[in-house]
Write an enzyme that holds these catalytic residues in place. Structure first.
Site, PDB file in Angstrom:
ATOM      1  N   HIS A 245      -2.287   6.492   4.253  1.00 35.25           N
ATOM      2  CA  HIS A 245      -0.852   6.416   4.544  1.00 35.25           C
ATOM      3  C   HIS A 245      -0.174   7.660   3.960  1.00 35.25           C
ATOM      4  O   HIS A 245      -0.555   8.132   2.887  1.00 35.25           O
ATOM      5  CB  HIS A 245      -0.224   5.201   3.862  1.00 35.25           C
ATOM      6  CG  HIS A 245      -0.612   3.879   4.460  1.00 35.25           C
ATOM      7  ND1 HIS A 245      -1.398   3.748   5.575  1.00 35.25           N
ATOM      8  CD2 HIS A 245      -0.279   2.616   4.089  1.00 35.25           C
ATOM      9  CE1 HIS A 245      -1.544   2.453   5.862  1.00 35.25           C
ATOM     10  NE2 HIS A 245      -0.878   1.755   4.966  1.00 35.25           N
TER      11      HIS A 245
ATOM     12  N   CYS B 104       0.802  -1.233   0.000  1.00 34.03           N
ATOM     13  CA  CYS B 104       0.000   0.000   0.000  1.00 34.03           C
ATOM     14  C   CYS B 104       0.840   1.291   0.000  1.00 34.03           C
ATOM     15  O   CYS B 104       0.327   2.353  -0.350  1.00 34.03           O
ATOM     16  CB  CYS B 104      -0.946  -0.011   1.189  1.00 34.03           C
ATOM     17  SG  CYS B 104      -0.206  -0.669   2.678  1.00 34.03           S
TER      18      CYS B 104
HETATM   19  N1  LIG Z   1      -5.192  -2.961   4.984  1.00 39.78           N
HETATM   20  C1  LIG Z   1      -4.473  -2.435   3.998  1.00 39.78           C
HETATM   21  O1  LIG Z   1      -4.295  -1.196   3.869  1.00 39.78           O
HETATM   22  C2  LIG Z   1      -3.838  -3.321   2.986  1.00 39.78           C
HETATM   23  C3  LIG Z   1      -3.306  -2.745   1.855  1.00 39.78           C
HETATM   24  C4  LIG Z   1      -2.698  -3.550   0.907  1.00 39.78           C
HETATM   25  C5  LIG Z   1      -2.643  -4.908   1.104  1.00 39.78           C
HETATM   26  N2  LIG Z   1      -3.180  -5.451   2.224  1.00 39.78           N
HETATM   27  C6  LIG Z   1      -3.105  -6.917   2.365  1.00 39.78           C
HETATM   28  O2  LIG Z   1      -4.417  -7.455   2.207  1.00 39.78           O
HETATM   29  C7  LIG Z   1      -4.566  -8.613   3.041  1.00 39.78           C
HETATM   30  C8  LIG Z   1      -5.791  -8.441   3.939  1.00 39.78           C
HETATM   31  O3  LIG Z   1      -5.636  -7.259   4.693  1.00 39.78           O
HETATM   32  P1  LIG Z   1      -6.808  -6.607   5.542  1.00 39.78           P
HETATM   33  O4  LIG Z   1      -6.215  -5.358   6.071  1.00 39.78           O
HETATM   34  O5  LIG Z   1      -8.077  -6.556   4.767  1.00 39.78           O
HETATM   35  O6  LIG Z   1      -6.954  -7.691   6.741  1.00 39.78           O
HETATM   36  P2  LIG Z   1      -8.198  -7.959   7.733  1.00 39.78           P
HETATM   37  O7  LIG Z   1      -9.012  -6.745   7.904  1.00 39.78           O
HETATM   38  O8  LIG Z   1      -7.586  -8.589   8.933  1.00 39.78           O
HETATM   39  O9  LIG Z   1      -9.065  -9.050   6.951  1.00 39.78           O
HETATM   40  C9  LIG Z   1      -8.606 -10.346   6.707  1.00 39.78           C
HETATM   41  C10 LIG Z   1      -9.633 -11.104   5.883  1.00 39.78           C
HETATM   42  O10 LIG Z   1      -9.082 -12.356   5.500  1.00 39.78           O
HETATM   43  C11 LIG Z   1     -10.001 -13.376   5.856  1.00 39.78           C
HETATM   44  N3  LIG Z   1      -9.223 -14.604   6.118  1.00 39.78           N
HETATM   45  C12 LIG Z   1      -8.210 -14.776   6.991  1.00 39.78           C
HETATM   46  N4  LIG Z   1      -7.739 -16.039   6.918  1.00 39.78           N
HETATM   47  C13 LIG Z   1      -8.498 -16.689   5.998  1.00 39.78           C
HETATM   48  C14 LIG Z   1      -8.517 -18.004   5.470  1.00 39.78           C
HETATM   49  N5  LIG Z   1      -7.666 -18.946   5.884  1.00 39.78           N
HETATM   50  N6  LIG Z   1      -9.441 -18.298   4.517  1.00 39.78           N
HETATM   51  C15 LIG Z   1     -10.300 -17.374   4.068  1.00 39.78           C
HETATM   52  N7  LIG Z   1     -10.330 -16.098   4.527  1.00 39.78           N
HETATM   53  C16 LIG Z   1      -9.436 -15.762   5.481  1.00 39.78           C
HETATM   54  C17 LIG Z   1     -10.726 -12.848   7.053  1.00 39.78           C
HETATM   55  O11 LIG Z   1     -11.942 -13.546   7.193  1.00 39.78           O
HETATM   56  P3  LIG Z   1     -12.659 -13.841   8.625  1.00 39.78           P
HETATM   57  O12 LIG Z   1     -13.525 -12.633   8.905  1.00 39.78           O
HETATM   58  O13 LIG Z   1     -13.479 -15.055   8.351  1.00 39.78           O
HETATM   59  O14 LIG Z   1     -11.582 -14.045   9.627  1.00 39.78           O
HETATM   60  C18 LIG Z   1     -10.931 -11.392   6.627  1.00 39.78           C
HETATM   61  O15 LIG Z   1     -11.990 -11.314   5.714  1.00 39.78           O
HETATM   62  C19 LIG Z   1      -3.223  -8.762   3.782  1.00 39.78           C
HETATM   63  O16 LIG Z   1      -2.396  -9.614   3.034  1.00 39.78           O
HETATM   64  C20 LIG Z   1      -2.648  -7.373   3.738  1.00 39.78           C
HETATM   65  O17 LIG Z   1      -1.245  -7.366   3.811  1.00 39.78           O
HETATM   66  C21 LIG Z   1      -3.788  -4.706   3.168  1.00 39.78           C
END
Ligand SMILES: NC(=O)c1ccc[n+]([C@@H]2O[C@H](COP(=O)([O-])OP(=O)(O)OC[C@H]3O[C@@H](n4cnc5c(N)ncnc54)[C@H](OP(=O)(O)O)[C@@H]3O)[C@@H](O)[C@H]2O)c1
Length: 312
Positions: A221, A126
């Protein structure tokens, strides 16, 4: 394109919720939300029921496109099943970003790289996305020699739970944090920023040094950037190049609050860096959930779909 059968894996997360929102805004109608067994069966605010992202469901052959925002280890496990089922997968974790042969794409910067893929395309970090948007036009004009960057990253960058924690915490407890994996010298986020920027800009030797810090801001950010160019480039020339760059908006004093909810990287504070020869400084702010993640991923998918007929 809008009738593509789309899976959103990680639909209950910070990024997944925005993927769903942007797909809706763009008129996609055939969208299925997936998450882990923890949330399977529950309903999203729009009434749709969350499915469990099992290998069987993802490989069933009824998805054209699949967005993953589930974290690195879950992506490593699940993405290959969706590819096996014939879906084009856009992954937002770090699982595939630096793998040779996997395109790491910011459409405005290296969109051509999306046209050759083996089913998986990676969405950059990001902070790497807005950084590449700002650096590319400056590199084209004057050649980048070195980049130093300090980041100020919001709580939502660490996920939905972390954002909620910040919102529930008394203001007096707000603090800076450095909460990424640490190898004894550098945070993983810092090496990601270096390696991904090099890959996106196709400058494998570019010296990039980064210091990443989490700040108590909900969304957006920011990055302070000090860059050196091969040829002299005045702040006025840089400002003009950035004003013409796609998905960049020049602002006097960009802030995360101003960037949140928008689709552009805001770039400002463009000035000479007196500490370096041919040095420039600038400040970037960008919505980490939209252009930093969900929107960029959807733009990657649309580039690919535009080059490939979607099955009826
Ligand atoms: N946040 C950012 O600004 C951002 C930016 C770029 C990239 N990312 C990347 O995007 C990814 C997700 O980030 P996030 O911030 O959205 O995280 P988050 O809010 O913690 O959400 C994680 C999601 O993944 C699901 N999940 C976790 N383990 C799983 C599994 N084994 N099978 C299926 N679903 C699963 C969770 O579902 P449940 O509700 O069922 O647990 C939830 O929907 C990460 O790799 C992060 O590095 C994030």
């Amino acid at each position: 394109m809008r009738d593509a059968r789309v899976g959103v894996v990680g639909a209950t997360g910070a990024v997944g919720a925005i993927v769903l929102e942007i797909l809706r805004e763009r008129g996609y109608e055939n969208v299925r939300p997936f998450a882990s067994a923890r949330s399977a069966g529950s309903r999203l605010p729009d009434g749709s029921v969350i499915e469990e992202a099992t290998p069987e469901a993802l490989s069933a052959g009824d998805l054209d496109l699949c967005f993953f925002s589930v974290g690195t280890s879950a992506s490593r496990e699940l993405v290959p099943h969706a590819v096996r089922g014939g879906a084009i997968c856009v992954d937002k974790s770090a699982a595939f970003r630096l793998e040779p042969g996997i395109p790491l794409v910011v459409p405005e910067v290296n969109g051509d790289s999306a046209l050759e893929h083996n089913g998986v395309l990676a969405n950059p970090n990001c902070c790497a996305i807005p950084l590449a948007l700002a650096l590319k036009p400056l590199h084209n004009a004057a050649g980048l020699r070195a980049v130093r960057v300090a980041t100020y990253q919001s709580a939502s960058g660490a996920g939905a739970q972390r954002l909620q924690r910040l919102l529930n915490e008394p203001q007096a407890e707000h603090d800076l944090a450095m909460d990424w994996d640490y190898d004894g010298e550098e945070f993983e986020e810092e090496s990601k920023l270096r390696e991904e920027t090099r890959k996106i800009l196709e400058l494998p030797e570019l010296p990039v040094s980064a210091t990443c810090v989490r700040v108590p801001v909900p969304v957006g950010h920011a990055e302070s950037v000090w860059l050196e160019t091969e040829e002299p480039l005045s702040p006025a020339q840089a400002r003009e190049l950035l004003a013409r760059a796609e998905s960049v908006r020049v602002e006097k004093f960009p802030t995360p609050g101003q960037a949140a909810g928008g689709d552009e990287a805001l770039v400002g504070r463009i000035r000479r860096d007196p500490a370096a020869e041919n040095g420039l400084s600038l400040f970037i702010a960008c919505d980490n959930l939209r252009k930093g993640a969900a929107l960029n991923g959807i733009q990657i998918a649309e580039l690919v779909l535009a080059g490939r007929p979607v099955p009826a």
